[in-house]
Design an enzyme around this catalytic site. Sequence first.
Site, PDB file in Angstrom:
ATOM      1  N   ASP A 183       0.812  -0.965  -0.025  1.00  0.00           N
ATOM      2  CA  ASP A 183       0.004  -0.224   0.083  1.00  0.00           C
ATOM      3  C   ASP A 183       0.609   1.174  -0.406  1.00  0.00           C
ATOM      4  OD1 ASP A 183      -1.602   2.396   0.854  1.00  0.00           O
ATOM      5  OD2 ASP A 183      -2.734   0.824   1.572  1.00  0.00           O
ATOM      6  N   HIS A 184       1.362   1.470  -0.768  1.00  0.00           N
ATOM      7  CA  HIS A 184       2.043   2.669  -1.171  1.00  0.00           C
ATOM      8  C   HIS A 184       2.402   4.078  -0.643  1.00  0.00           C
ATOM      9  CE1 HIS A 184       0.228   4.901  -3.958  1.00  0.00           C
ATOM     10  NE2 HIS A 184       0.084   6.184  -3.635  1.00  0.00           N
ATOM     11  N   HIS A 246      -5.571   3.060   1.560  1.00  0.00           N
ATOM     12  CA  HIS A 246      -4.664   4.805   1.345  1.00  0.00           C
ATOM     13  C   HIS A 246      -5.069   4.405   3.079  1.00  0.00           C
ATOM     14  CE1 HIS A 246      -2.634   3.506  -2.440  1.00  0.00           C
ATOM     15  NE2 HIS A 246      -3.669   3.495  -2.693  1.00  0.00           N
TER      16      HIS A 246
HETATM   17  C1  BG6 Z   1      -3.245   5.360  -6.827  1.00  0.00           C
HETATM   18  C2  BG6 Z   1      -4.873   4.963  -6.448  1.00  0.00           C
HETATM   19  O1  BG6 Z   1      -3.347   4.351  -5.247  1.00  0.00           O
HETATM   20  O2  BG6 Z   1      -3.395   6.052  -5.642  1.00  0.00           O
HETATM   21  C3  BG6 Z   1      -4.809   6.957  -7.556  1.00  0.00           C
HETATM   22  O3  BG6 Z   1      -5.066   4.618  -7.363  1.00  0.00           O
HETATM   23  C4  BG6 Z   1      -4.159   7.650  -7.367  1.00  0.00           C
HETATM   24  O4  BG6 Z   1      -6.786   6.712  -8.681  1.00  0.00           O
HETATM   25  C5  BG6 Z   1      -3.107   7.284  -6.333  1.00  0.00           C
HETATM   26  O5  BG6 Z   1      -4.432   8.818  -8.471  1.00  0.00           O
HETATM   27  C6  BG6 Z   1      -2.188   8.963  -5.882  1.00  0.00           C
HETATM   28  O6  BG6 Z   1      -1.482   8.764  -4.924  1.00  0.00           O
HETATM   29  P1  BG6 Z   1      -0.723   9.859  -4.861  1.00  0.00           P
HETATM   30  O7  BG6 Z   1       0.283   9.047  -3.955  1.00  0.00           O
HETATM   31  O8  BG6 Z   1      -0.473  10.057  -5.886  1.00  0.00           O
HETATM   32  O9  BG6 Z   1      -1.011  10.686  -3.891  1.00  0.00           O
END
Ligand code: BG6
Length: 497
Positions: A183-184, A246
Amino acid sequence: KETKNQMLVIFGASGDLTARKLIPSLFNLYVAKQLPKNFVVLGASRSNLSDGEFRKKVVYESPYLKSKIEDLKENYVKGFADMLFYEDLGDDYTKNYERLSKRIAKLNDTNGTENNYMFYLSTPPSLYEPIAKNLADAGLSSQEEGWKRLIVEKPFGYSLETAKELNKGLQKYFNESQIYRIDHYLGKETVQNLLVTRFSNSIFEPLWNRNYIHHVEITNAESVGVEKRGGYYDKSGALRDMFQNHLLQIVSLVVMEPPIGNEPEDIRNEKVKALKSLRIMKDDESLFENTIRAQYVASEINGEKIKGYREEDGVDPNSTTETYAAVKFFVDNWRWKDVPFYVRTAKRMPTKVTEVIIHFKTPHHQIFKDSGLSSKDNKLIIRIQPDEGILIKFGVKVPGQGFKVERANLDFYYSSLAETYVMEAYERLLLDAMQGDATLYARADEVEAAWEFVDPILDYWKNGKDIRMYGYAAGVWGPENADELIDDLGFWRNPGQ
Ligand code: BG6
């Protein structure tokens, strides 16, 4: 921590994520001298590429590496590119494992990667289980010699039921301790800093409960629309795409009790407990009152025409998929009883920002109540992105006669730590997995607990009575009706205001 010699096998290596995130992160680790002495990346995919063509695509001609390699010596870049190899898996991911495993064995022998293999699944989720099975059948999940790990990308299921099936499916072939669900958001410094802010200071945690906190607000806004991912997004929607994973990860870090230590399971146990204490909304009435969904509609920003969601490529013109989701909920435990949480996420907002706002209660006895400052003005803002930092809002006396109170800020920004190198999310997470540290990866029960909360909302949004789909113009903070959620408070905190 030690990073053992190993091989990273990426399934879906000709896809976007590999070029955009994985290879640039590995390159950063290479520059930072964090890769093990013996390290090999084997890309596996359906495209027909040679090793050289793969290197060209993801290194030499990659738009994502261009600025990183421009000023570097050719030989230095080659040192990195030469670690990359490619294996064509043919027209699907279910055949050719004999060939793949021979290739892996050969690369292992020639490069000294000591039978330590990490398999990264960057493919459609329907392939996760078949790939895991094929790896196991080929003897590639056994840890008799060297370790074997499996990293899977989201989505982890589409609902509670499918998440459970997926977990079971993977666990048939790999032990839970071998599975890393990425989960990044957990790789973001500021998300991790939630733990440090809470548990390594004595000034916040004593106030971190129902006695002092009035409500908690979490906003995740993106200014972009669905970009080129209409087809995927239309089957997903904001709740599945951002909230289930997230945002509930962030919620769990805000809600959790202090862990007994900092071992991965110490922290993950507390996060699961936190997610399990979210009050699940069961009846239509509470689902109606506590959730709002909306879609962006065709609009114009500074003369530029912006397509409505339903006109985006890959999106059904009658789609009922939300691009805005807001949910109010409670946490049923000792610490949080009766403290409302307001969480929203959306595309096509005025700006890109993610923040957690802890709104403190007004003092029980207000001496300066005519002072001009509104109540509930003590806030702690944890800015996840951009302008990462921590902001405290409090009242100070305006110099002069009487007691007029004005709001002041105590702000810390990460950018002030000029010397510090902040790793990108994927870089940090990859390195953790390479070292066998699963702290920042989601465990099966964690994912299922999150789905348990989200499932009834999805179900209600699909089948419920009275449920509305609001519209909002691009570049505004969502539909006005969303303010009704924040009933007694009147409005959301829109960053910048
Ligand atoms: C991803 C989603 O997991 O996270 C995208 O699938 C979203 O829709 C993205 O744009 C947002 O990530 P960050 O790190 O740019 O907030």
